[in-house]
Structures are given as C-alpha cells and as structure tokens.
Scaffold this motif. Structure first.
Motif, PDB file in Angstrom:
ATOM      1  N   GLY A  58       0.796  -1.223   0.000  1.00 58.67           N
ATOM      2  CA  GLY A  58       0.000   0.000   0.000  1.00 58.67           C
ATOM      3  C   GLY A  58       0.824   1.265   0.000  1.00 58.67           C
ATOM      4  N   THR A  59       2.158   1.109   0.108  1.00 56.88           N
ATOM      5  CA  THR A  59       3.040   2.280   0.081  1.00 56.88           C
ATOM      6  C   THR A  59       2.906   3.004  -1.264  1.00 56.88           C
ATOM      7  OG1 THR A  59       4.637   1.279   1.600  1.00 56.88           O
ATOM      8  CG2 THR A  59       5.450   3.041   0.180  1.00 56.88           C
ATOM      9  N   GLN A  60       2.691   4.288  -1.212  1.00 55.28           N
ATOM     10  CA  GLN A  60       2.556   5.088  -2.426  1.00 55.28           C
ATOM     11  C   GLN A  60       3.928   5.533  -2.928  1.00 55.28           C
ATOM     12  OE1 GLN A  60      -0.529   5.670  -3.938  1.00 55.28           O
ATOM     13  NE2 GLN A  60      -1.129   4.152  -2.380  1.00 55.28           N
ATOM     14  N   LYS A  61       4.126   5.429  -4.217  1.00 51.39           N
ATOM     15  CA  LYS A  61       5.396   5.841  -4.815  1.00 51.39           C
ATOM     16  C   LYS A  61       5.302   7.304  -5.221  1.00 51.39           C
ATOM     17  CE  LYS A  61       6.109   1.118  -6.463  1.00 51.39           C
ATOM     18  NZ  LYS A  61       6.330   0.232  -7.633  1.00 51.39           N
ATOM     19  N   ASP A  62       5.234   8.156  -4.193  1.00 54.21           N
ATOM     20  CA  ASP A  62       5.035   9.587  -4.426  1.00 54.21           C
ATOM     21  C   ASP A  62       6.235  10.430  -4.024  1.00 54.21           C
ATOM     22  OD1 ASP A  62       4.928   9.324  -1.696  1.00 54.21           O
ATOM     23  OD2 ASP A  62       2.843   9.980  -1.492  1.00 54.21           O
ATOM     24  N   GLY A  63       7.352   9.755  -3.724  1.00 53.87           N
ATOM     25  CA  GLY A  63       8.565  10.479  -3.360  1.00 53.87           C
ATOM     26  C   GLY A  63       8.610  10.951  -1.926  1.00 53.87           C
ATOM     27  N   LYS A  64       7.571  10.660  -1.154  1.00 54.39           N
ATOM     28  CA  LYS A  64       7.511  11.140   0.226  1.00 54.39           C
ATOM     29  C   LYS A  64       7.988  10.101   1.237  1.00 54.39           C
ATOM     30  CE  LYS A  64       3.658  14.271  -0.813  1.00 54.39           C
ATOM     31  NZ  LYS A  64       2.245  14.636  -0.488  1.00 54.39           N
ATOM     32  N   ASN A  65       8.241   8.889   0.784  1.00 58.37           N
ATOM     33  CA  ASN A  65       8.620   7.818   1.703  1.00 58.37           C
ATOM     34  C   ASN A  65      10.055   7.984   2.203  1.00 58.37           C
ATOM     35  OD1 ASN A  65       6.167   6.225   0.953  1.00 58.37           O
ATOM     36  ND2 ASN A  65       7.241   6.121  -1.017  1.00 58.37           N
ATOM     37  N   PRO A  66      10.299   7.711   3.453  1.00 56.02           N
ATOM     38  CA  PRO A  66      11.692   7.597   3.896  1.00 56.02           C
ATOM     39  C   PRO A  66      12.316   6.384   3.190  1.00 56.02           C
ATOM     40  CG  PRO A  66      10.183   7.774   5.761  1.00 56.02           C
ATOM     41  CD  PRO A  66       9.349   7.512   4.561  1.00 56.02           C
ATOM     42  N   LEU A  67      13.500   6.551   2.682  1.00 52.92           N
ATOM     43  CA  LEU A  67      14.161   5.518   1.885  1.00 52.92           C
ATOM     44  C   LEU A  67      15.563   5.267   2.422  1.00 52.92           C
ATOM     45  CD1 LEU A  67      14.593   3.745  -0.717  1.00 52.92           C
ATOM     46  CD2 LEU A  67      15.259   5.874  -1.881  1.00 52.92           C
ATOM     47  N   VAL A  68      15.874   3.997   2.697  1.00 51.88           N
ATOM     48  CA  VAL A  68      17.225   3.611   3.098  1.00 51.88           C
ATOM     49  C   VAL A  68      17.866   2.879   1.924  1.00 51.88           C
ATOM     50  CG1 VAL A  68      18.654   2.255   4.672  1.00 51.88           C
ATOM     51  CG2 VAL A  68      16.621   3.415   5.528  1.00 51.88           C
ATOM     52  N   VAL A  69      19.016   3.360   1.479  1.00 48.45           N
ATOM     53  CA  VAL A  69      19.778   2.721   0.411  1.00 48.45           C
ATOM     54  C   VAL A  69      21.040   2.133   1.043  1.00 48.45           C
ATOM     55  CG1 VAL A  69      20.862   2.996  -1.842  1.00 48.45           C
ATOM     56  CG2 VAL A  69      18.913   4.438  -1.211  1.00 48.45           C
ATOM     57  N   TYR A  70      21.113   0.803   1.066  1.00 50.99           N
ATOM     58  CA  TYR A  70      22.235   0.115   1.714  1.00 50.99           C
ATOM     59  C   TYR A  70      23.122  -0.546   0.670  1.00 50.99           C
ATOM     60  CZ  TYR A  70      24.947  -3.471   4.058  1.00 50.99           C
ATOM     61  OH  TYR A  70      25.989  -4.258   4.479  1.00 50.99           O
ATOM     62  N   GLY A  71      24.448  -0.395   0.822  1.00 57.12           N
ATOM     63  CA  GLY A  71      25.378  -1.022  -0.103  1.00 57.12           C
ATOM     64  C   GLY A  71      26.697  -1.385   0.552  1.00 57.12           C
ATOM     65  N   TYR A  72      27.483  -2.190  -0.153  1.00 54.41           N
ATOM     66  CA  TYR A  72      28.812  -2.594   0.320  1.00 54.41           C
ATOM     67  C   TYR A  72      29.817  -2.473  -0.820  1.00 54.41           C
ATOM     68  CZ  TYR A  72      32.425  -5.129   2.845  1.00 54.41           C
ATOM     69  OH  TYR A  72      33.600  -5.482   3.471  1.00 54.41           O
ATOM     70  N   GLY A  73      29.826  -3.414  -1.764  1.00 51.79           N
ATOM     71  CA  GLY A  73      30.597  -3.261  -2.984  1.00 51.79           C
ATOM     72  C   GLY A  73      32.099  -3.392  -2.863  1.00 51.79           C
TER      73      GLY A  73
END
Length: 727
Positions: A486-501
C-alpha cells in the motif's frame, strides 16, 4: 589531561596540560601543544559539539605533502587520556543531543526485542554419537552450546554457557571445537572485540577445564584424530595477521608447542580447517587473489605438511576430499570458476586434473557440498544464489526451486557423506530465515524451522521487488527492495539505500526482524548490488576494485537517483547506509553527491584510505593491496586521493551524519572515523547534525550481546525517524 565524564553528559570538567579537544566557545579549538592553560567546561556547553584541536602532521609521499591536522587521534595503545576524553566527549554529545529521542529509542528497542523468541534454539544436527545445537534462555545475552547423546529425547549436556563465561566482561565472543572422540572440547574466547582469542580445554567426561591456555590466536581450532593434538593459528601481535600454524598436545606446556608452518609473505593470511572426510588437516594460505593449500594427515599429526598445489599468480582454489580423489573449485582458465577432480597423490600437477563442471560466462561457481551419491553446487546467476543438485551416479541434475524475486539460499550443516538429505537455509526480504531438510532423491522439502516473529507476522503485508538501475556507463545494477503493502510511490517515503561493494562480497536479500520497525513506519529499504561485489559474476568484482573502484560509488549514486525518480523517496527523505568498506562507500558518496541524501549512516567506516594503506603496521593493510592498490605506487596513490573520504572533505554543505565505531576494532581502526568526524566538523558549512558514537567496549562487530546490539540499532533508527519527524 584529567577529566571525569558521567555517562549522560559532562559534569564540571577541569582540563589541564595539553588540550586536544574543546566544547563550546569557552575553549579555543586552535590550542596547540604549547598551550598549558586551564579551562573549565560546564554543563551549559553540552549541546555545542566537541571540536578536536588541529595539530598539523606532515605526511609526504611521491613528492607531495598532505597536512593531517587530526593524526594525533591515533593511539595504538588506546590509553591516551586526551584521546579517550575526546571520544567520551563525542559520546556525551550524542547522548545529550539525542536525549529527546530516549523514549523513542526505548520504544524501538522494546519493539525489536519483543519480536524475538528469547528462549530459542537452533535446529540440531547429528554428528557421530551426538545431536549438537545452540540455544538461548529468556533474558540472556549469549548462546548455550549443548548436545544430546543418540536421540533428541536424551539428557542435555551443556558444553559451554556463554552467559557464565561472559560474566565480568563488557564484550564476549566464544567458539567451540569438539575432538573426534567427542570427549574433549577446545573453546576460544575474545573479551575485547579485537579478535585475539584465548583457547582453553575442557574434559567433557569430567567437566574439568584444564590449566593450559593458548593466547593471541584465531578462533578456528582443528583436532587431529588422536584426540590429543590440536592445531591452531597464531597472530602477529602488531598487525594481527594470522601467520603461524602450531600444534599443541593436551597435558603439555604450551611453551613447548611445535611450529608447523609460518607464512612469511605479508600479503597472505593463514587459516585452518578439516576435510569433511576427516582425513586431512587443511592449511589455507590466502591473499586477495592467490591461494595455496597444505595438507596434514589427520591420523598422523606429527607428519610434515605437504603442498596440494603451489601458489600461482592470480590462482584461487579450494578443495574437498572424498575417497581416493579431491574436488577443486578453481579459477584456473575460468574467471567464474569451474570444478575439477584429481586422484589423491597426483594433485600437484594440473595436467592430471579432470574437468567436472565447465566454466560458464553467466554463472559464478561459489562452493560445493559433496555426498556419496550426490553433489550440491552453490551457483550465482543474475545476482541470485541457486542450489544445483547433481546425482553422481547417473549425472542427472536439478535446481531447488525458490519463489521470491530476491532471496538468499545457502547450504547449512552437512557433516555426513552417506546421506540423501541436504540441509539448507533460505530467507528473503519478506521470508523469515528458514531451515529445510531436502531429500535429493525424491525432491521432497521439509521445513525444520522458520524464525519466529513473536507477536505475529504476515508476509502478505509486505512487498519485495527486484529492479534495475542504469549506471553512468550503461551497466544495469540490480536492486532488492522491500516495503509495506500500500506504500505510495510519491517520493515522500523515507528511503534507506544500503550497499557494500568490496572484496567480491555479495549482498543477498535477507529478512530482518529489526527492519520491521522501519517498514511499519513507511520506510522503503533497498539493497543495491553494486560493482565490487560478485553478484553478477567475477567480472562484477573486477570492475569495482583497484583503478575501477569509483564504479562502486557511481553505481550507488545511480541506484539512488533511479529509486528517487521512481518515487520511492526523494533527496529530502533518503538515507545512505553502509559499514566497514560500505562506510567508505557512503563516505565517498557523501563527498561526491551530498545533495542526494537527507542523512548518512556509516558504521565502522574505512575512510582514511590513503594513510592506512601506506602504513603496513596497521592490521589488514598488507593483505589488501590487490583490493585497493598500493599507494606507494604513484598511480594508485593519485587514484585513491580522488575518492578517499577523509582526504576529500571540503568546505560545503553535507547531509546529517550518524557515524559509529568500536574502540577495539581490529579491522578498521577507531581513529579513521574519529579523524573524519573532526575534519567534517571543521569544514562543513551546514547546520545539519553530525553525531559520532564509539562503543568503548567493542570491536568491528559492535556489541556482542544479542540484546545489547539492539540498542545500537535503536539509536540508528531513532536518528532517521527524528530527522523525518516520525516516532
């Protein structure tokens, strides 16, 4: 310096002698080593962050001079009063500045802990005469190692109680090893977090702990088949490089132990193991791109090691023994590795090797599990780990089917050859960790245990996706996502981007109980499978290291921009997260594109790349020239200088930061993030938050207790939720 700090904030502090940090306007941050004035800090200064003094240190290489104003924060002994006072001041600043989130941190802590089944146990596995398992008791931090004889209905025998052993220590890590006769146990313990273990021995028949101890060793210990000889690995006391294999005989003075092998090449580390057949003690000598294995007959522990195959440039291999032959997973003429077979005694000439599984351009062969009638290959294709079951009698084969778009699968404890049963683990971003027994003949899969989420968990309430971003050079980068239905893709969501690489380590999509506290509050969580790992094969790793390292950072940025363009978040709601080499990643990204992020979470971050890689006395440095390059070579020096987070801090606006470390970290020394924070405080032009928390009792992995570790997670979550105005 003499200073007394309370846990929650400063009391009145009198500073005498050299002043190396300050709090508030009352103290001049430019004090130098000649300043012996006395200043007073009071509780009114608490919300002004500590400012480390600038003590210029010239660092010269290739005719170039760098001035490191915070080099003084390095203290190998970890005892300097002025350094400890600075770290404590930063801790107090965090505690006081985030005091308004104490209730939120407690709430998150209770949420996460409340989902954990406290009186839990692993799925037992049978070896010889006993069923072995670990279990936890309600309210206790550490595991209990136990076994039952013959049947699971038998009487429990406690081998080691981690809670009892941990008493009186702020940190504890333990590991056990049972002798082949199952009557003796060696156990290794670390009470500092620096991964320097002490080994002790316990007579399982009498319960007696023997007096003899082995100190400054690796956790891995391997028993010979005589039940009295044990092999172990010693570390260099300065660099902590594992470099010597020794043998100890029970009942003798450890000072008379025998040196079995010493690795002189400082780019190699030494490991030990035992073949599944129990025929061989295996000594693995490994650098980033090279392997050499030595073998000792486990029935003849006094025999000299023999070389399986001498080291060759850029040749990596691992072996398994069965009956009269060895299996070899090798990258010899096979970038993504292939499987070979050779008769015992003929292995040191590759002309005798017979190909079993050929090299494939689109499949990375990671590992094998060998049984009498079957073989299971762990293969990675299009970023996902697949388990391929091969019948060794008729060469028929099949793959175990998995349904999630992104997941993690792995072989578990499979200690017997004569069985048709494979034990494997499976998890995804929406599926709790699960342990299965799989009949390789009938293909019947039996769930033995799934991680219980106390209070209930409904998988259909969450959505997992696998999507792709396009990197700067046109490469498609996989992203694994999870969010609440139900999360709306409206740019208002808190977003965590996790990486290592880095290091060819693949970041698989896994389930996290603690992550639910973010997802339930509307967060989107993304794992980005950037170059530098091996998700898409060995070339994926090659394209994210050495003089191509910046691909890793560019990939992360491209993934962030794509996620934001798809409405999963915006620059005002996005957090970049990474630890260790992943801390280097987010540190570099913060310098390159700070405007893309609301905040940066960097755990034990490797951020002082150039200075550390120039200093071969620092643990791990010599082993990692093939990963980062050796900056004593000007080409690598110049390239590192373009991305090293510490060296590229500028006078500009940065996101909010939460940076964490452990005082006793043996992999990324505490002073790297400490210096980075000091330089950021000096140069950044914004008024965003910058918090630096040091665990004074832990190392690279943070707090050792299962509940204490939750407190660190609660701090990270509260940091993000507070910035987003959520609770």
């Amino acid at each position: 310096m003499q200073a007394k700090f309370s846990k929650l904030g400063f009391s009145t502090v009198i500073i005498t002698s050299t002043l190396l940090f300050s709090c508030g306007d009352k103290i001049n941050s430019q004090n130098n080593s000649e300043d012996t004035s006395t200043e007073t800090m009071t509780s009114t200064d608490i919300l002004t962050p500590p400012m480390a003094a600038k003590v210029p240190q010239k660092l010269e290489e290739h005719g170039q001079t760098r001035i490191d104003n915070y080099y003084w924060l390095r203290d190998d002994s970890r005892t300097k009063p002025e350094m400890l006072a600075y770290l404590n001041a930063e801790n107090d600043y965090v505690n006081k500045s985030l005091a308004h989130t104490d209730e939120l941190q407690t709430k998150i802590y209770k949420e996460i802990r409340g989902r954990i089944k406290e009186d839990d146990a692993s799925v037992p596995y049978k070896y010889q005469n006993y069923w072995y398992y670990t279990r936890y008791e309600e309210g206790k931090e550490y595991p209990i190692y136990a076994r039952k004889k013959e049947t699971l209905e038998g009487k429990e025998e406690i081998l080691l109680n981690g809670n009892e052993r941990a008493e009186g220590n702020d940190f504890y890590s333990g590991r056990t090893s049972i002798s082949e006769g199952e009557n003796m146990m060696a156990f290794a313990e670390d009470t500092t977090g620096r991964r320097q273990y002490t080994v002790r021995f316990k007579n399982l028949a009498t319960g007696e702990v023997l007096a003899e101890t082995l100190k400054n060793v690796e956790a891995a210990m391997v028993w010979a088949n005589d039940d009295k000889t044990i092999f172990y690995v010693k570390k260099d006391p300065e660099t902590l490089r594992s470099h010597q294999v020794w043998s100890h005989t029970l009942g003798t003075n450890p000072e008379t132990d025998k040196l079995i092998y010493e690795e002189k090449d400082e780019s190699y580390y030494t490991y030990i193991g035992k073949s599944k057949s129990n025929k061989y003690i295996m000594i693995y000598l490994s650098s980033t791109l090279n392997t050499e294995v030595h073998l000792i007959d486990a029935d003849k522990p006094t025999s000299k090691p023999t070389v399986f195959l001498k080291r060759e440039a850029k040749h990596e291999y691992s072996i398994e023994h069965q009956d009269d032959h060895f299996y070899i997973v090798t990258n010899w003429d096979a970038q993504n590795f292939r499987l070979m077979k050779v008769k015992v005694g003929q292995q040191n000439d590759k002309k005798n090797w017979e190909e079993v599984i050929a090299h494939r351009e689109d499949v990375l062969l990671e590992d094998i599990e060998v049984f009498n009638d079957f073989m299971v290959l762990s293969e990675r294709k299009e970023g996902l780990l697949q388990l391929r079951v091969r019948n060794q009698k008729d060469n028929s084969e099949h793959y175990i089917e998995f349904e999630d778009p992104a997941y993690m699968a792995y072989t578990s404890q499979n200690v017997e050859f004569d069985t048709k049963n494979l034990r494997f683990g499976y998890t995804s971003m929406t599926t709790p960790n699960s342990v299965y027994d799989y009949d390789m003949q009938t293909k019947e899969k039996t769930l033995k245990k799934q991680q219980e989420v106390v209070g209930g968990y409904e998988v259909t309430n969450f959505v997992s996706e696998r999507i792709y971003a396009t990197a700067k050079d046109g490469t498609k980068i996989p992203i694994s996502l999870v969010y609440k239905k139900g999360t709306q893709k409206d740019g208002k969501n808190p977003l965590v981007v996790y990486g290592y690489g880095s290091y060819g380590a693949s970041m698989d999509a896994y389930f996290s109980v603690s992550r639910l506290s973010l997802l339930e509050r509307g967060f989107v969580y993304a794992i980005v499978h950037i170059r530098g790992g091996e998700e898409m094969g060995r070339q994926w790793y090659e394209d994210g290291k050495l003089l191509k390292k910046k691909n890793t950072f560019e990939d992360f940025i491209a993934c962030t921009e794509f996620l934001q363009s798809e409405g999963f978040g915006s620059p005002k709601t996005t957090f970049a997260a990474g630890g260790s080499a992943g801390g280097l990643l987010v540190g570099a990204v913060a310098n390159m594109r700070p405007e893309l992020y609301k905040g940066i979470l960097a755990a034990v971050p490797f951020v002082d790349v150039v200075t550390t890689m120039l200093d071969e006395s620092i643990p791990l440095t010599t082993n990692e020239f093939d990963e980062w390059g050796n900056p004593k070579n000007k080409e690598y020096y110049d390239y590192m200088m373009t991305y090293s987070p510490y060296d590229n801090v500028e006078a500009k606006e940065y996101p909010n930061f939460l940076i964490t470390t452990g005082l006793h970290d043996s992999q990324v020394q505490y002073w790297e993030p400490a210096k980075w924070v000091a330089k950021l405080r000096e140069l950044k032009t914004d008024k965003n938050k910058l918090y630096f928390k040091t665990n004074m009792d832990a190392g690279h992995g943070g707090a050792s207790g299962r509940f204490e570790a939750i407190k660190e997670t609660a701090l990270e979550y509260a940091f993000m939720l507070d910035l987003m105005g959520k609770n």
